[in-house]
Design an enzyme around this catalytic site. Structure first.
Site: not given
Length: 368
Positions: A53, A171, A208, A296
């Site tokens: 503000e 991947w 990254r 995991g």
């Protein structure tokens, strides 16, 4: 108020520029509008800096008098490292105030609104309220409960696997999805994995991004200190990791890992290892508001069963393993009946190339 959502959306866009930088404060954006023209705007960039503000009022100057102010969060009414924004709003002569959501902080919690209304300024609350609440969810949980907001992130194939039977997972998702994960890391206070992930993938767990970024505190749950002394975590150009363990950890391992720069935190034992609820309470006491869980199946399942997960983010790739021996998101006992399943609210679906991200807030957790 046909334009109210448009201006509040602009305030939200501004606020997001401060996400991950404002702790212990929330990210907030503000827009001042006069005759349908934006005359001032701002966001809170960091703790100790002026609030949203104030930046907007400074930019608007005399044009703020009689204008409309849109702010994603109720203006504060107490003296902190900066002055009360509610008083500044009144002093500037704002004509009307539009608030996305009230402040859950017990020090504010409607007091800012009341102060402004007492000065004769009309106040409207609830413009894009769900989005405004989602923006400050980590702050809200921490300021009310003292606990961090836990975001469970995973990536799966279309048939529901996080890895093949051999553990190969690099991947599953495409580069666009992986870039989004680094944006998430840039915005959270901590990133959490289990020792299984460290042994299988030897991750660095840093942010990254092409434009740089901020590394969160890297946290490893390792009840007996199996982590290798040459793990990549110790070699990254980032602050040393925090390793959470139990009384079963050998003193020799504690000394060796401490010599590598790690902080060793001993916590009581819980399901199959570290008591995760006690760990989260300690992380909250240290001021962490948001943690990204990239664990995991064992750690994911334990966190879900402990009722610690607040948001779930699942990246789904258009790939099929086509078998029944791959690895899933969770392990451990699930509910025997569907009415014990975890349910998600406020679902959002987005695309990153051919990948789909499904995210939602946890409505209820598994019993026990």
């Amino acid at each position: 108020m046909p334009f109210a959502e448009q201006y509040m959306q602009r305030a939200l866009d501004l606020a997001r520029q401060g996400v991950g930088r404002t702790r212990p404060n929330p990210a907030v954006g503000a827009v001042i509008v006069r005759e349908r023209q934006v005359v001032g705007e701002g966001f809170h960039p960091a703790a100790g800096e002026p609030h949203a503000e104030i930046f907007a009022l400074r930019q608007a100057g005399d044009l703020a008098r009689g204008a409309d102010l849109y702010v994603t969060l109720e203006p504060c009414s107490h003296q902190g490292r900066t002055g009360p924004c509610a008083e500044a709003v009144v002093a500037a002569g704002i004509g009307r105030l539009f608030i996305g959501t009230l402040d859950p902080n017990p020090k504010v919690c409607g007091r800012g609104r009341a102060h402004i209304e007492a000065a004769g300024i009309p106040v409207v609350v609830g413009i894009l309220e769900e989005e405004c609440r989602r923006l400050i969810a980590p702050f809200a949980k921490h300021v009310v409960t003292g606990l961090p907001f836990l975001i469970l992130k995973s990536a799966i194939t279309l048939d529901g696997f996080t890895a093949t039977v051999t553990g190969d997972s690099q991947w599953i998702t495409n580069p666009s999805s992986r870039l989004q994960v680094h944006h998430l890391r840039d915005q959270v206070d901590g990133i959490l994995v289990g020792i299984g992930t460290v042994l299988a993938d030897n991750p660095i767990l840093t942010t990254r991004l092409p434009e740089g970024g901020r590394d969160p505190l890297r946290i490893v749950v390792d009840s007996t200190l199996k982590i290798p002394e040459d793990a990549a975590l110790f070699n990254a150009a980032s602050a040393p990791p925090l390793i959470v363990t139990t009384a079963r950890a050998p003193q020799k391992r504690i000394d060796a890992l401490s010599a590598r720069g790690a902080e060793i935190l001993k916590i009581s034992e819980g399901e199959g290892g570290v008591n995760l609820a006690a760990m989260m309470a300690e992380l909250g006491r240290r001021g962490l508001q948001s943690i990204l869980l990239e664990g995991g199946a064992h750690l994911n399942g334990a966190a879900l069963r402990a009722g610690l997960v607040d948001r779930v983010m699942i990246f789904i790739a258009p790939k099929l393993l086509g078998g029944n021996d791959g690895r899933g998101i969770f392990s451990g006992p699930g509910p025997r009946l569907l009415d014990g399943a975890v349910e998600l609210d406020h679902l959002r679906v987005s695309r990153f190339g051919d990948d789909i991200l499904v995210e939602g807030e946890v409505r209820k957790c598994l019993p026990g």
